[in-house]
Write a protein that holds these residues in place. Structure first.
Motif, PDB file in Angstrom:
ATOM      1  N   LYS A 485     113.692  15.682  19.163  1.00  0.00           N
ATOM      2  CA  LYS A 485     112.623  16.125  18.272  1.00  0.00           C
ATOM      3  C   LYS A 485     111.254  16.060  18.932  1.00  0.00           C
ATOM      4  CE  LYS A 485     114.822  15.072  13.855  1.00  0.00           C
ATOM      5  NZ  LYS A 485     114.704  14.351  12.556  1.00  0.00           N
ATOM      6  N   VAL A 486     111.174  15.372  20.047  1.00  0.00           N
ATOM      7  CA  VAL A 486     109.907  15.301  20.770  1.00  0.00           C
ATOM      8  C   VAL A 486     109.583  16.625  21.446  1.00  0.00           C
ATOM      9  CG1 VAL A 486     108.719  14.118  22.670  1.00  0.00           C
ATOM     10  CG2 VAL A 486     110.132  12.825  21.081  1.00  0.00           C
ATOM     11  N   PHE A 487     110.601  17.417  21.758  1.00  0.00           N
ATOM     12  CA  PHE A 487     110.432  18.618  22.577  1.00  0.00           C
ATOM     13  C   PHE A 487     110.592  19.874  21.720  1.00  0.00           C
ATOM     14  CE2 PHE A 487     112.252  15.259  25.218  1.00  0.00           C
ATOM     15  CZ  PHE A 487     111.293  15.166  26.211  1.00  0.00           C
ATOM     16  N   GLU A 488     110.014  20.945  22.248  1.00  0.00           N
ATOM     17  CA  GLU A 488     110.228  22.256  21.646  1.00  0.00           C
ATOM     18  C   GLU A 488     111.640  22.730  21.979  1.00  0.00           C
ATOM     19  OE1 GLU A 488     108.145  23.645  19.735  1.00  0.00           O
ATOM     20  OE2 GLU A 488     106.138  22.928  20.236  1.00  0.00           O
ATOM     21  N   LYS A 489     112.220  23.471  21.052  1.00  0.00           N
ATOM     22  CA  LYS A 489     113.547  24.019  21.316  1.00  0.00           C
ATOM     23  C   LYS A 489     113.436  25.147  22.327  1.00  0.00           C
ATOM     24  CE  LYS A 489     115.568  22.901  16.827  1.00  0.00           C
ATOM     25  NZ  LYS A 489     116.213  23.434  15.595  1.00  0.00           N
ATOM     26  N   PRO A 490     114.276  25.159  23.358  1.00  0.00           N
ATOM     27  CA  PRO A 490     114.218  26.269  24.327  1.00  0.00           C
ATOM     28  C   PRO A 490     114.532  27.585  23.632  1.00  0.00           C
ATOM     29  CG  PRO A 490     115.532  24.443  25.162  1.00  0.00           C
ATOM     30  CD  PRO A 490     115.276  24.159  23.715  1.00  0.00           C
ATOM     31  N   LYS A 491     113.662  28.566  23.849  1.00  0.00           N
ATOM     32  CA  LYS A 491     113.858  29.883  23.236  1.00  0.00           C
ATOM     33  C   LYS A 491     114.524  30.818  24.233  1.00  0.00           C
ATOM     34  CE  LYS A 491     109.819  29.377  20.253  1.00  0.00           C
ATOM     35  NZ  LYS A 491     108.491  29.928  19.875  1.00  0.00           N
ATOM     36  N   PRO A 492     115.319  31.749  23.742  1.00  0.00           N
ATOM     37  CA  PRO A 492     115.962  32.706  24.659  1.00  0.00           C
ATOM     38  C   PRO A 492     114.914  33.513  25.410  1.00  0.00           C
ATOM     39  CG  PRO A 492     116.959  32.770  22.478  1.00  0.00           C
ATOM     40  CD  PRO A 492     115.741  31.934  22.348  1.00  0.00           C
ATOM     41  N   ASP A 504     123.105  20.118  28.278  1.00  0.00           N
ATOM     42  CA  ASP A 504     122.655  18.921  27.575  1.00  0.00           C
ATOM     43  C   ASP A 504     121.347  18.438  28.186  1.00  0.00           C
ATOM     44  OD1 ASP A 504     126.030  17.801  27.365  1.00  0.00           O
ATOM     45  OD2 ASP A 504     124.829  18.755  25.813  1.00  0.00           O
ATOM     46  N   PRO A 505     120.253  19.149  27.967  1.00  0.00           N
ATOM     47  CA  PRO A 505     118.999  18.749  28.637  1.00  0.00           C
ATOM     48  C   PRO A 505     118.412  17.457  28.098  1.00  0.00           C
ATOM     49  CG  PRO A 505     118.582  20.523  27.078  1.00  0.00           C
ATOM     50  CD  PRO A 505     120.063  20.341  27.114  1.00  0.00           C
ATOM     51  N   PHE A 506     118.858  17.007  26.914  1.00  0.00           N
ATOM     52  CA  PHE A 506     118.287  15.803  26.326  1.00  0.00           C
ATOM     53  C   PHE A 506     119.172  14.568  26.520  1.00  0.00           C
ATOM     54  CE2 PHE A 506     117.199  19.447  23.504  1.00  0.00           C
ATOM     55  CZ  PHE A 506     115.885  19.596  23.900  1.00  0.00           C
ATOM     56  N   LEU A 602     111.212  20.276  30.409  1.00  0.00           N
ATOM     57  CA  LEU A 602     111.162  20.462  28.964  1.00  0.00           C
ATOM     58  C   LEU A 602     109.712  20.577  28.518  1.00  0.00           C
ATOM     59  CD1 LEU A 602     113.746  17.684  27.994  1.00  0.00           C
ATOM     60  CD2 LEU A 602     114.195  20.128  28.171  1.00  0.00           C
ATOM     61  N   LYS A 603     109.526  21.199  27.371  1.00  0.00           N
ATOM     62  CA  LYS A 603     108.193  21.384  26.831  1.00  0.00           C
ATOM     63  C   LYS A 603     107.985  20.446  25.655  1.00  0.00           C
ATOM     64  CE  LYS A 603     105.006  24.857  25.007  1.00  0.00           C
ATOM     65  NZ  LYS A 603     104.849  26.268  24.561  1.00  0.00           N
ATOM     66  N   VAL A 604     106.996  19.564  25.773  1.00  0.00           N
ATOM     67  CA  VAL A 604     106.687  18.619  24.711  1.00  0.00           C
ATOM     68  C   VAL A 604     105.889  19.320  23.617  1.00  0.00           C
ATOM     69  CG1 VAL A 604     105.575  16.415  24.189  1.00  0.00           C
ATOM     70  CG2 VAL A 604     106.648  16.768  26.411  1.00  0.00           C
ATOM     71  N   LYS A 605     106.155  18.955  22.382  1.00  0.00           N
ATOM     72  CA  LYS A 605     105.392  19.522  21.272  1.00  0.00           C
ATOM     73  C   LYS A 605     103.916  19.158  21.439  1.00  0.00           C
ATOM     74  CE  LYS A 605     109.197  19.426  17.929  1.00  0.00           C
ATOM     75  NZ  LYS A 605     109.715  18.863  16.666  1.00  0.00           N
ATOM     76  N   ASP A 606     103.068  20.173  21.480  1.00  0.00           N
ATOM     77  CA  ASP A 606     101.641  19.944  21.724  1.00  0.00           C
ATOM     78  C   ASP A 606     100.822  20.022  20.442  1.00  0.00           C
ATOM     79  OD1 ASP A 606     101.974  22.585  21.225  1.00  0.00           O
ATOM     80  OD2 ASP A 606     100.982  23.320  23.047  1.00  0.00           O
TER      81      ASP A 606
END
Length: 1181
Positions: A485-492, A504-506, A602-606
């Motif tokens: 939940k800390v990260f943004e979901k990877p988008k296609p 399994d990136p997390f 990974l991209k953290v929610k900003d």
């Protein structure tokens, strides 16, 4: 004490000649050796070998690869058999027992001796076992091994001592449960079928006695043949020949009709009055197609036909769906009257069983629940409600909800932490369960006196973290945390993020938790670290992100001798970092390609996010991609709440982060950490023309050197995460690149600036365009990664011998001059109060660093103690102090005071940062320090440092850095896990080796106390999840779905019987219902059936000795010790003695029978001779 102080005075002033490299530090394997000077060290060691004994305590989780199911309706206990020969017996919460067949053969079927406290298991090696459940640790009383026939089905009628055993040949044998000896009564397949039948009926798939008459046995053969055998008349009453194969049979309780399930998805009903054809054939899920034909359906593997007084009967079956419905999940169908309810399951159904009120098969059954055993779950359905809700499972059956990737075990936690975690986690529990109590409620369990708070933490492949209450040998879910939940979901379509989306990136790689301060740190497989703080209040927060560039290029390296005079710390730059996104630079970061590729995985929610009560993310640290290469995985981590610092390392170098000020203090290659104190003479290598791929992660947390002449196998992450015991790995060449020759780094300035880009220490030459080095068509993060951040090199072989030696590795013969392709990884880190240099008089905050080459560095730090100053003044990190050496990769540090007591790391007392402000009680940091000289002034001279590597353990006296004791733990293997643990009000060093040995060593003398060959073979799952805890406990993942807890404390072994639950409780068997005169008169003479008269030796004779072999149960010391405790144990011991006496009497009876036969033969011959000679005269002889 004066005497001891004089000794220390002599040590501190002694010459360095007796330190690391002195002969006094060498010893043969298994022999502790002391330096010559400290012969009078006055540490009273109280631990002796008698304090240690290794035994298993309890197993948690879902039985791996289940195969069989049984239920005792009177005792209300459940048994589950598995493919590996294990049996789990479950009752009320706390009653959980694990038994293991020594053969390891799969359990085919289970049969309870209802309300007798015994269980019969039929295994795939054609052996029957009788288990005694009247003791807390069940033991086998008898075994019967079939030699010529394979067991396919067993049936034990209620209150009968004769077990019916069907075989693959179609024969039915009868076994006496009390003596476990075959009866001479056999129902041969050729007698059961008609003589005119030309084909074999197949294996026996069903056996049951008629509810109407116990003297009638219904035999179902796989081919579709059903025979009712008259046991008294030894003949068949009727035979049914059906076209479709039979899978199961179920009686109506009146005994006048029965139901069969078949391979074509049909159910047939048969009436005993007319067995020529079924009076009802139904296809529950088969619809009529347009051409008028029934659509083909899958087999119905099992059916149960249960009657009810107040409603229509229940017909419950599994399978039977049509083949054309692809993708349908496994189903359990409940037909109640005209209503058909289809329950979809998440996993394939292994077995199910209806739970009924009565144990008698000739009474109305009144089913109230259905136990469904799935491949990866156990559910119980409530039949008393129309919507058929499931019961809430009180057992920890969902440990493997997502594959377990790491474990942590904390014993003797603060007592308030468990209620707080439970109260937070209870708010997120699922609803919709049945309101009734869990029906499997047998056995008794009481909270023992030897209990203390224990917590187990499991990390999972989906990034989730679970906290479990493990107190009093139970396991209960407390709290679940989702790191994703800390990260943004990877988008296609987002390039590299899209490639990672299906993996399994997390996945959690390791965790670090301080129970006192409630600071929690998680390391993920995508080279990321998340710092959590606990709060009882929800909050709106923005997560701070720090990006660290911990990738150092070998082209920038020059010989260590030219670098000796260069400063380790660069000057601060002029660039100010962004408030919530910071980068730690390294040489080469100035190129356009590098900037373009300097991104995290990974991209953290900003944005500001609302976080619920519990653990709330405060800081995310990510390693960056560099020049097309992924960041190397993190191999070590430590966090200290008193210092407010977090340190981590990988095979490239070390980084230290101030999580209070959200700044990066240190980012340096391992080589630069040494400065001028490098113990190795490192050779330069000529540059290579082509830089080969380094996209594979270097995770050598345990290994030093690898041979280039052999292919190696990288142990797959799937062997840990996927729910199979597949030990296959990926065969690949070890990556070689210039980056593995030498490692160069960059260090930040310890100034008030948060962090800024510094200047490279070595000018970079012109380089051509850099290649993107990633495997063809594969994302950089695969499931084939380690969960405990280590890589182990295995020989390419699939033989059993190679599996047994799967941890053997090739090493370089020289460690003094290194020309290698492997990087020196940071393998262990620990903060603590210590002495960095020999001339230090007071302990200061230090960071102890251990590497894969066996080098230990002590790095001093300067930290402000005042709260305001701590938030404003920077933390200063000095150059490396002490450099110590061990054989093999460093695994663990421990610190003792001069009295031999364990020194805990300092911590901050927990305070809720989100709590409302109280002007009367301002929130201030409260620190708890454990200084080495806090015990007595006389011991203020220093402390003892315990260092353990994969080969040896050493004890150093600080600050003199004198090696007091050394012990070579192993030569043929290597240590996987080591920890300094408190036990018996003392402390010891516990080690777990790759060859399966568990050892304990006294401290500080490193005297061997215990060495037990616990497991003959250690697989990677066990190696990566094994961990020690305080009080002489440990755990590991025994299978992908189960956690095994063990103890090496003699005291806990002695008290284990008190802590375990009782499986058997004395309960009166319910009386059978009064059938009435007419029913008794017309319903047959089932109660007049005497099996003893029919199957006993007097009537049936003895069975062939070559058919089956009786094996007495092992009356070992452990079984007798268990049986001797308590009244139930006394009964069990008496029963074992009676069984042994009965066996001896049986042998005596056999010998007597042989003698009687010989006497009868002699008498017969004598009589014939007398008749022949009686009329002869004496002269005719």
């Amino acid at each position: 004490m004066k005497k001891f102080r004089k000794v220390l005075d002599g040590l501190t002033t002694s010459s360095p000649g007796g330190t690391i490299g002195s002969p006094a530090c060498g010893s043969t394997a298994g022999t502790p050796t002391a330096a010559p000077t400290p012969k009078e060290i006055d540490v009273q060691e109280t631990l002796v070998s008698e304090n240690f004994q290794l035994c298993k305590t309890v197993r948690h989780g879902f039985p791996y690869q289940p195969t069989a199911l049984a239920f005792d309706p009177v005792q209300k206990i459940l048994a589950i058999g598995s493919r590996s020969g294990g049996v789990r017996i479950l009752g009320r919460p706390g009653v959980d027992c694990f038994c293991q067949h020594e053969s390891g053969s799969a359990v085919l079927q289970l049969q309870f001796l209802i309300n007798e406290g015994a269980l019969v298991t039929a295994c795939a090696d054609d052996t029957l076992h009788l288990w005694n459940l009247r003791q807390r640790r069940p033991a086998i009383l008898h075994s019967l091994k079939f030699n010529r026939e394979r067991i396919t089905f067993c049936h034990l009628p209620f209150q009968s001592k004769w077990l019916y055993v069907g075989t693959e040949r179609g024969n039915t044998h009868i076994v006496n449960i009390e003596s476990f000896i075959l009866s001479g009564y056999v129902i041969m397949w050729n007698k059961a079928i008609e003589l005119s039948t030309k084909t074999h009926p197949g294996p026996v798939v069903h056996l049951s006695d008629s509810p109407k008459d116990e003297g009638k046995l219904l035999i179902g053969f796989e081919s579709g043949t059903i025979v009712q055998w008259d046991l008294r008349g030894k003949k068949a009453d009727f035979r049914i020949y059906y076209d479709e194969a039979i899978h199961s049979v179920s009686w109506h309780h009146e005994g006048k009709q029965f139901m069969c399930s078949h391979s074509d998805g049909s159910l047939t009903m048969w009436n005993l009055r007319n067995t020529s054809k079924p009076f009802q054939v139904t296809f529950p899920h088969g619809k009529i197609q347009k051409d008028g034909r029934k659509e083909s359906c899958k087999p119905i593997l099992k059916v149960e036909y249960k009657t009810s007084r107040n409603s229509e009967p229940f017909v419950i079956f599994s399978g039977g769906l049509s083949y054309d419905k692809a993708g349908r999940r496994p189903t359990l169908t409940i037909m109640h009257g005209k209503a058909i309810t289809v329950l979809e399951m998440d996993h394939p159904i292994v077995e199910f069983m209806a739970l009924c009120e009565t144990p008698y098969n000739n009474e109305v059954q009144e089913p109230y629940a259905v136990v469904v055993l799935l491949e990866k779950d156990l559910i119980v359905v409530d039949l008393t409600q129309s919507n058929f809700p499931v019961f809430e499972n009180p057992y920890p059956m969902d440990i493997h909800e997502s594959p377990v990737t790491c474990t942590a075990y904390f014993a003797d936690c603060p007592p308030d932490i468990i209620p707080i975690l439970y109260s937070i986690g209870a708010k997120h529990k699922k609803t919709g369960y049945s309101q009734k109590e869990w029906p499997i409620s047998g056995g008794t369990w009481t909270l023992g006196s030897h209990t203390y708070p224990e917590i187990i933490i499991t990390g999972h492949a989906d990034g989730s973290i679970k906290f479990w209450d493990a107190s009093a040998i139970t396991l209960q879910m407390l709290y679940k945390l989702k790191t994703s939940k800390v990260f943004e979901k990877p988008k296609p379509g987002e390039g590299r993020a899209a490639e990672l989306a299906e993996e399994d990136p997390f996945a959690v790689q390791m965790v670090s938790w301080c129970p006192q301060s409630r600071v929690f740190c998680v390391v993920g497989i995508s080279a990321h670290i998340i710092l959590y703080r606990f709060s009882k209040y929800d909050a709106n927060t923005q997560i701070v992100s720090l990006d660290v560039r911990l990738q150092f290029e070998s082209e920038d390296v020059i010989t260590p001798s030219e670098n000796e005079n260069n400063p380790c710390y660069s000057e601060p730059g002029s660039h100010s970092p962004q408030p919530h996104h910071q980068h730690a630079a390294s040489p080469g970061s100035g190129t356009s390609d590098s900037i373009k590729d300097s991104i995290p995985c990974l991209k953290v929610k900003d944005r500001v996010v609302r976080v619920p009560p519990g653990y709330q993310a405060e800081l995310v640290i990510q390693l960056l991609w560099v020049d097309g290469e992924p960041p190397q995985q993190i191999t070590s981590l430590d966090i200290n709440s008193a210092y407010g610092l977090l340190a981590f390392g990988n095979c490239n170098g070390l980084a230290v982060v101030d999580y209070l000020q959200k700044t990066i203090l240190l980012c340096m290659s391992t080589l630069d950490l040494y400065g001028a104190a490098d113990p190795y003479q490192r050779l330069t290598r000529s540059p290579r023309r082509n830089r080969q791929s380094t996209s594979e992660f270097c995770m050598r947390g345990l290994s030093n050197f690898y041979s280039d002449s052999k292919k190696r196998i990288r142990t797959s992450y799937q062997s840990l995460t996927e729910l199979s015991d597949n030990q296959q790995s990926i065969d690949m060449e070890r990556s070689k690149s210039p980056t593995s020759d030498h490692v160069n780094g960059h260090c930040t300035s310890p100034t008030s600036q948060p962090f800024s880009a510094g200047k490279p220490r070595v000018p970079m030459g012109h380089e051509g365009p850099r290649l993107t080095r990633r495997g063809p068509g594969r994302p950089p993060f695969r499931k084939a990664q380690s969960a405990a951040c280590m890589e182990i090199s295995l020989p390419v072989s699939h033989t059993e011998e190679s599996r047994e030696n799967s941890f053997s590795r090739s090493r370089s013969s020289s460690v003094s001059s290194i020309d290698r392709d492997t990087k020196e990884a940071i393998t262990t880190l620990q903060f603590g109060e210590s002495y960095a240099r020999k001339n230090d008089t007071l302990p200061t905050p230090c960071l102890w660093v251990g590497t894969s080459l066996g080098v230990v560095l002590v790095i001093p730090m300067s930290i402000a103690t005042d709260q305001e100053e701590r938030m404003e003044e920077p933390v200063t990190i000095g150059p490396s102090g002490a450099v110590l050496m061990l054989k093999g990769s460093v695994l663990h540090f421990g610190f003792l005071d001069c009295m031999g007591a364990l020194i805990q790391s300092p911590y901050e007392v927990w305070r809720d940062l989100n709590a409302p402000e109280d002007p009367d009680r301002p929130r201030r940091r409260k620190l708890v320090h454990f200084s080495p000289f806090s015990s007595q002034d006389a011991c203020g001279e220093g402390h003892l440092a315990v260092l353990c590597s994969e080969r040896q353990a050493k004890v150093f006296l600080m600050p003199s850095q004198l090696c007091l004791f050394v012990h070579n733990i192993t030569e043929s293997s290597f240590v996987l896990r080591a920890d300094v643990v408190p036990v018996y009000n003392s402390v010891c060093l516990a080690c777990f080796c790759a060859n399966g040995h568990i050892m304990t060593l006294s401290l500080p003398s490193l005297r061997p106390l215990m060495d037990v060959n616990y497991m003959p073979l250690t697989d990677m799952r066990i190696a990566r999840t094994f961990c020690f805890a305080n009080g002489g406990q440990a755990l590991y993942l025994s299978s992908p779905t189960e956690i095994q807890r063990i103890t090496y404390s003699q005291e806990m072994c002695d008290n284990l019987q008190e802590m375990l639950g009782e499986l058997f409780t004395p309960i009166e068997t319910p009386e059978a219902q009064n059938r009435g005169f007419l029913k008794g008169f017309f319903g047959g003479n089932s109660h007049n059936f005497d099996r003893e008269e029919l199957f006993g030796e007097a009537a049936a004779g003895k069975a062939s000795r070559s058919l089956a072999q009786h094996i007495p149960g092992q009356a070992g010391m452990e079984g007798m010790k268990v049986a001797a405790s308590g009244a139930v144990g006394e009964l069990a011991r008496a029963r074992i003695a009676l069984d042994e006496r009965g066996q001896r009497l049986g042998e005596l009876e056999d010998r007597t029978a042989v003698m009687m036969t010989s006497a009868e033969t002699f008498s017969k011959h004598a009589h014939e001779l007398m008749l022949k000679c009686k009329d002869k005269k004496w002269y005719q002889f």
